[in-house]
Write a protein that holds these residues in place. Structure first.
Motif, PDB file in Angstrom:
ATOM      1  N   PRO A  28       0.828  -1.205   0.000  1.00  0.00           N
ATOM      2  CA  PRO A  28       0.000   0.000   0.000  1.00  0.00           C
ATOM      3  C   PRO A  28       0.864   1.258   0.000  1.00  0.00           C
ATOM      4  CG  PRO A  28      -0.829  -1.594   1.581  1.00  0.00           C
ATOM      5  CD  PRO A  28       0.503  -2.118   1.115  1.00  0.00           C
ATOM      6  N   GLY A  29       0.552   2.173  -0.887  1.00  0.00           N
ATOM      7  CA  GLY A  29       1.300   3.431  -0.958  1.00  0.00           C
ATOM      8  C   GLY A  29       2.501   3.388  -1.877  1.00  0.00           C
ATOM      9  N   CYS A  30       2.882   2.200  -2.371  1.00  0.00           N
ATOM     10  CA  CYS A  30       3.987   2.089  -3.329  1.00  0.00           C
ATOM     11  C   CYS A  30       3.582   2.762  -4.645  1.00  0.00           C
ATOM     12  CB  CYS A  30       4.328   0.618  -3.573  1.00  0.00           C
ATOM     13  SG  CYS A  30       5.570   0.350  -4.870  1.00  0.00           S
ATOM     14  N   HIS A  31       4.519   3.432  -5.276  1.00  0.00           N
ATOM     15  CA  HIS A  31       4.199   4.143  -6.512  1.00  0.00           C
ATOM     16  C   HIS A  31       4.364   3.285  -7.761  1.00  0.00           C
ATOM     17  CE1 HIS A  31       4.872   8.393  -4.594  1.00  0.00           C
ATOM     18  NE2 HIS A  31       3.853   7.730  -4.075  1.00  0.00           N
ATOM     19  N   TYR A  32       4.833   2.056  -7.594  1.00  0.00           N
ATOM     20  CA  TYR A  32       5.091   1.231  -8.776  1.00  0.00           C
ATOM     21  C   TYR A  32       3.820   0.949  -9.587  1.00  0.00           C
ATOM     22  CZ  TYR A  32       9.895   0.265  -7.256  1.00  0.00           C
ATOM     23  OH  TYR A  32      11.217   0.380  -6.908  1.00  0.00           O
ATOM     24  N   GLY A  33       2.703   0.810  -8.898  1.00  0.00           N
ATOM     25  CA  GLY A  33       1.450   0.582  -9.622  1.00  0.00           C
ATOM     26  C   GLY A  33       1.107   1.751 -10.526  1.00  0.00           C
ATOM     27  N   ILE A  34       1.391   2.966 -10.057  1.00  0.00           N
ATOM     28  CA  ILE A  34       1.144   4.159 -10.886  1.00  0.00           C
ATOM     29  C   ILE A  34       2.062   4.148 -12.096  1.00  0.00           C
ATOM     30  CG2 ILE A  34       1.110   6.678 -10.890  1.00  0.00           C
ATOM     31  CD1 ILE A  34       0.749   6.580  -7.841  1.00  0.00           C
ATOM     32  N   ILE A  35       3.300   3.724 -11.885  1.00  0.00           N
ATOM     33  CA  ILE A  35       4.265   3.695 -12.991  1.00  0.00           C
ATOM     34  C   ILE A  35       3.875   2.617 -14.011  1.00  0.00           C
ATOM     35  CG2 ILE A  35       6.697   3.300 -13.563  1.00  0.00           C
ATOM     36  CD1 ILE A  35       7.339   4.443 -10.716  1.00  0.00           C
ATOM     37  N   VAL A  36       3.336   1.493 -13.532  1.00  0.00           N
ATOM     38  CA  VAL A  36       2.830   0.474 -14.457  1.00  0.00           C
ATOM     39  C   VAL A  36       1.754   1.075 -15.354  1.00  0.00           C
ATOM     40  CG1 VAL A  36       1.443  -1.624 -14.620  1.00  0.00           C
ATOM     41  CG2 VAL A  36       3.362  -1.549 -13.042  1.00  0.00           C
ATOM     42  N   ARG A  37       0.849   1.809 -14.735  1.00  0.00           N
ATOM     43  CA  ARG A  37      -0.216   2.449 -15.515  1.00  0.00           C
ATOM     44  C   ARG A  37       0.377   3.419 -16.542  1.00  0.00           C
ATOM     45  NH1 ARG A  37      -5.752   4.167 -14.820  1.00  0.00           N
ATOM     46  NH2 ARG A  37      -6.088   5.744 -16.406  1.00  0.00           N
ATOM     47  N   LEU A  38       1.352   4.183 -16.110  1.00  0.00           N
ATOM     48  CA  LEU A  38       1.976   5.168 -16.992  1.00  0.00           C
ATOM     49  C   LEU A  38       2.613   4.488 -18.202  1.00  0.00           C
ATOM     50  CD1 LEU A  38       2.578   8.222 -17.092  1.00  0.00           C
ATOM     51  CD2 LEU A  38       4.731   7.733 -15.942  1.00  0.00           C
ATOM     52  N   ILE A  39       3.308   3.392 -17.971  1.00  0.00           N
ATOM     53  CA  ILE A  39       3.925   2.657 -19.085  1.00  0.00           C
ATOM     54  C   ILE A  39       2.843   2.188 -20.060  1.00  0.00           C
ATOM     55  CG2 ILE A  39       5.250   0.608 -19.710  1.00  0.00           C
ATOM     56  CD1 ILE A  39       6.643   0.829 -16.955  1.00  0.00           C
ATOM     57  N   CYS A  40       1.767   1.633 -19.516  1.00  0.00           N
ATOM     58  CA  CYS A  40       0.671   1.162 -20.375  1.00  0.00           C
ATOM     59  C   CYS A  40       0.108   2.299 -21.224  1.00  0.00           C
ATOM     60  CB  CYS A  40      -0.449   0.560 -19.519  1.00  0.00           C
ATOM     61  SG  CYS A  40      -0.024  -0.976 -18.686  1.00  0.00           S
ATOM     62  N   GLU A  41      -0.126   3.445 -20.601  1.00  0.00           N
ATOM     63  CA  GLU A  41      -0.694   4.584 -21.330  1.00  0.00           C
ATOM     64  C   GLU A  41       0.222   5.031 -22.463  1.00  0.00           C
ATOM     65  OE1 GLU A  41      -1.637   7.792 -18.753  1.00  0.00           O
ATOM     66  OE2 GLU A  41      -3.307   6.771 -17.767  1.00  0.00           O
ATOM     67  N   VAL A  42       1.515   5.103 -22.188  1.00  0.00           N
ATOM     68  CA  VAL A  42       2.458   5.586 -23.200  1.00  0.00           C
ATOM     69  C   VAL A  42       2.572   4.592 -24.360  1.00  0.00           C
ATOM     70  CG1 VAL A  42       4.903   6.083 -23.615  1.00  0.00           C
ATOM     71  CG2 VAL A  42       3.750   7.042 -21.618  1.00  0.00           C
ATOM     72  N   LEU A  43       2.647   3.308 -24.044  1.00  0.00           N
ATOM     73  CA  LEU A  43       2.737   2.305 -25.120  1.00  0.00           C
ATOM     74  C   LEU A  43       1.503   2.357 -26.004  1.00  0.00           C
ATOM     75  CD1 LEU A  43       4.232  -0.799 -23.217  1.00  0.00           C
ATOM     76  CD2 LEU A  43       5.437   0.880 -24.628  1.00  0.00           C
ATOM     77  N   GLU A  44       0.338   2.514 -25.382  1.00  0.00           N
ATOM     78  CA  GLU A  44      -0.896   2.588 -26.169  1.00  0.00           C
ATOM     79  C   GLU A  44      -0.934   3.855 -27.023  1.00  0.00           C
ATOM     80  OE1 GLU A  44      -4.315   2.180 -23.697  1.00  0.00           O
ATOM     81  OE2 GLU A  44      -3.727   0.209 -22.948  1.00  0.00           O
ATOM     82  N   GLU A  45      -0.539   4.967 -26.448  1.00  0.00           N
ATOM     83  CA  GLU A  45      -0.581   6.226 -27.194  1.00  0.00           C
ATOM     84  C   GLU A  45       0.360   6.192 -28.392  1.00  0.00           C
ATOM     85  OE1 GLU A  45      -0.372   9.706 -24.797  1.00  0.00           O
ATOM     86  OE2 GLU A  45       0.260  10.991 -26.452  1.00  0.00           O
TER      87      GLU A  45
END
Length: 263
Positions: A28-45
């Motif tokens: 809980p509170g780790c930022h890695y999950g947010i970074i996973v989302r960010l990677i997904c968004e960039v690859l899709e874009e």
């Protein structure tokens, strides 16, 4: 009486590449999950999800990242992600190859492998997760641990007289001629999330355009090993981490200069 027609447009949602899991690998509170989302968004874009290969190092990135992003992904021997990425890229040059590595994997046991990839000017993208400790193995001191920061192996705080100084990887990468892009970001606020998204997209674009190595460092919270609450971790990043590790771009070029006889 006329019926009012209301149209709705989806403006936010889970990225298609984000694999739905019944549980979270992250504390809980780790930022890695947010970074996973960010990677997904960039690859899709960028529209490159069908030709992208990811490689994760040993640590908190070892298990969670390969199963959380729906692209070809594998884990690597400790510190060897850049070497495996190099092999894949050279055999399949049209493939977009990136590594995800933590403090120990990239900055300690894998530093030599990372540096050699930079020296060679491989056309890769590396995402470096800097949480200033060894998160998986109990919060020991890492090369990125702050001066005075207490860890399980520096209970009195990191002493520069015996344990040296924090490793500034983004600045180091920027000095290498084969590197086209180097930046440091955080995702601890919405504004910084947007800046990080732009930086990561630029790093991938340098590889897509065949220019050179792209490197993005993320300052990330580790509430478990920092022994802080998630809100206090955000405060720690704002007041302590960024003071040691300034954010921003350290290199952004569109051409890697070569000697005339090699152009």
């Amino acid at each position: 009486m006329t019926e009012k027609i209301v149209s709705r447009k989806k403006v936010w949602g889970t990225p298609k590449l984000r694999v739905p899991l019944p549980f979270s690998f992250f504390c809980p509170g780790c930022h890695y999950g947010i970074i996973v989302r960010l990677i997904c968004e960039v690859l899709e874009e960028l529209g490159i999800e069908g030709r992208t290969v990811g490689l994760a190092g040993v640590g908190c990135s070892f298990g969670p990242f390969p199963v959380s992003i729906d692209v070809d992904f594998t884990s690597c021997p400790h510190g060897r992600a850049p070497a495996m990425a190099t092999a894949i890229k050279r055999i399949h040059p049209e493939t977009v190859v990136f590594t995800v590595q933590g403090d120990g994997d990239l900055g300690s046991i894998g530093l030599g492998c990372f540096m050699n990839a930079l020296i060679r000017g491989e056309k890769l993208t590396t995402i470096f997760l800097n949480n200033a400790c060894y998160g998986t193995t109990g919060g020991q001191m890492a090369p990125t641990t702050l001066i005075g920061m207490k860890t399980t192996t520096t209970p009195e705080g990191r002493d520069p007289r015996t344990a040296g100084f924090p490793l500034h990887t983004a600045e180091l990468a920027a000095t290498m001629k084969g590197v086209a892009y180097s930046a440091r970001c955080t995702v601890h606020s919405p504004a910084n999330f947007r800046r990080a998204r732009k930086a990561l997209k630029t790093a991938f674009q340098k590889q897509i355009d065949g220019i050179g190595y792209g490197f993005v460092e993320f300052l990330s919270a580790c509430p478990t090993n920092w022994r802080l609450s998630p809100p206090d971790c955000i405060k720690f990043i704002s007041e302590k981490m960024i003071a040691e590790y300034p954010l921003g771009e350290f290199k952004n070029v569109d051409v890697i200069e070569l000697p005339e006889e090699w152009r």
